[in-house]
Design an enzyme around this catalytic site. Structure first.
Site, short mmCIF file in Angstrom:
data_model
loop_
_atom_site.label_atom_id
_atom_site.label_comp_id
_atom_site.label_asym_id
_atom_site.label_seq_id
_atom_site.Cartn_x
_atom_site.Cartn_y
_atom_site.Cartn_z
N HIS A 53 63.00 -40.33 -31.71
CA HIS A 53 62.89 -38.88 -31.82
C HIS A 53 62.51 -38.51 -33.25
O HIS A 53 63.11 -38.99 -34.21
CB HIS A 53 64.24 -38.26 -31.43
N HIS A 97 59.24 -31.16 -39.84
CA HIS A 97 60.40 -30.87 -39.00
C HIS A 97 60.67 -29.38 -39.04
O HIS A 97 61.25 -28.87 -39.99
CB HIS A 97 61.62 -31.65 -39.48
#
Length: 358
Positions: A53, A97
């Site tokens: 992930h 992110h």
């Protein structure tokens, strides 16, 4: 007579090599597919792969990271699904992110160069990419980067825009054809313009993400197709709430990534197999080295009916991963749902950045 026949035999073998050099090249190697001969005649959709992930979000002592070591080490250790989130930073596809201000993992181009280098060195391995297309780049923008990295030639193009679970080629077929890279994208995929960027949710469904309760379930959370005929991915990474926002719960990673026990990866995999009568195709995890070491790969091996016997130890938990986080001026034009997908709002991102700096 035996010796006079030998030149003829050599000639026949040489002709066969010319006719099918790719298959001959494969057969000269160790005869395995992703490390196991048992997987070679198995459909791609009948194999369980471990995924990282936010595979680009690498570092330590940073609430915005999800992995300890970089993509090359991830692949070396056995990760075969690389999930990433892309953003538009001044027209460049950047791996960030939520916001490039919070965490900037570098350009997609640099990342794919590493993937290509590893795949060239490991010609019997099938790798999958999962792109979260946060700022809605068109497939042509990705095609340009893939082509520059040389990955367009390694990419699998399906015969139709979406494939059912029974329609995928075997692992050996992908390897022999030299199309060992399977790429999914969550939005904006267009089969007519770039056929090897596959729409994720017409071929794959997912379980819930941003989970803070370790009682992981196997319910269908997102799909654009018939879940009964699709592959599926379980999001098995546990978050905690920090300043009102979900963040990776690294302190519980040993339990989350374990082979068995409450809240473990093994427990969710077995639950999903019992619920859906087939094992998950993709196990998406944070900090894959935890659990104990190699546990996530042992879970996948058990699902695949093979034995996990790594030739070298994987990277140590909490390892010496390099980070390319920065505080540059990133662009963030995502919708609220996009921020929720990765678990951070802009306000939360600002607070996370403050925490990361101290």
């Amino acid at each position: 007579m035996r010796f006079s026949s030998f030149p003829c035999l050599v000639h026949i073998l040489s002709v066969l090599t010319v006719i099918n050099p790719i298959r001959a090249s494969f057969n000269r190697r160790d005869g395995t597919c992703n490390g196991h001969a048992e997987l070679c005649e198995r459909s791609y959709a009948n194999v369980t792969f471990v995924g990282a992930h936010n595979s680009y979000a690498v570092g330590t002592n940073n609430l915005a990271v999800n992995q300890d070591v970089d993509v090359t080490q991830q692949l070396k250790d056995g990760i075969r699904l690389l999930q990433m989130q892309t953003h538009n930073q001044n027209g460049v596809i950047q791996l960030c992110h939520t916001s490039c201000v919070l965490y900037n993992g570098g350009t997609l181009a640099d990342y794919l160069t590493k993937v290509k280098s590893w795949m060239d060195a490991n010609p019997t391995e099938v790798v999958t990419l999962l792109i979260v297309n946060s700022d809605n780049f068109k497939p042509s923008a990705y095609a340009s980067v893939f082509t520059s990295a040389g990955l367009d030639k390694l990419s699998y193009s399906p015969p139709t825009a979406s494939l059912g679970v029974n329609d995928w080629p075997t692992m050996s077929a992908l390897i022999n054809a030299g199309t060992r890279l399977v790429t999914f994208m969550d939005t904006q995929a267009d089969f007519t313009s770039v056929p090897w960027i596959i729409d994720e949710f017409t071929s794959v469904w997912e379980t819930a993400f941003d989970v803070t309760d370790p009682s992981f379930d196997c319910n269908v959370n997102r799909t654009r197709g018939d879940s009964g005929s699709q592959m599926y991915l379980i999001n098995h990474f546990l978050d905690q709430i920090v300043l009102g926002q979900p963040a990776p719960d690294k302190d519980r990673a040993n339990t989350t990534n374990a082979i068995s026990g409450a809240g473990s990866l093994g427990e969710q995999v077995n639950l999903c197999a019992a619920t859906h009568q087939r094992y998950p195709n993709f196990l998406l995890v944070d900090f894959y080295q935890y659990g104990p070491s190699g546990a996530v790969f042992q879970v996948a091996a058990t699902a695949n009916g093979v034995t996990y016997t790594p030739s070298t130890p994987i990277a140590s938990a909490g390892g010496n991963g390099t980070t390319s986080s920065s505080t540059g001026s990133g662009s963030s034009t995502n919708s609220a749902s996009r921020y929720h997908r990765e678990g951070l709002s802009l306000a939360g991102a600002a607070m996370f950045l403050i925490l990361a700096l101290f």
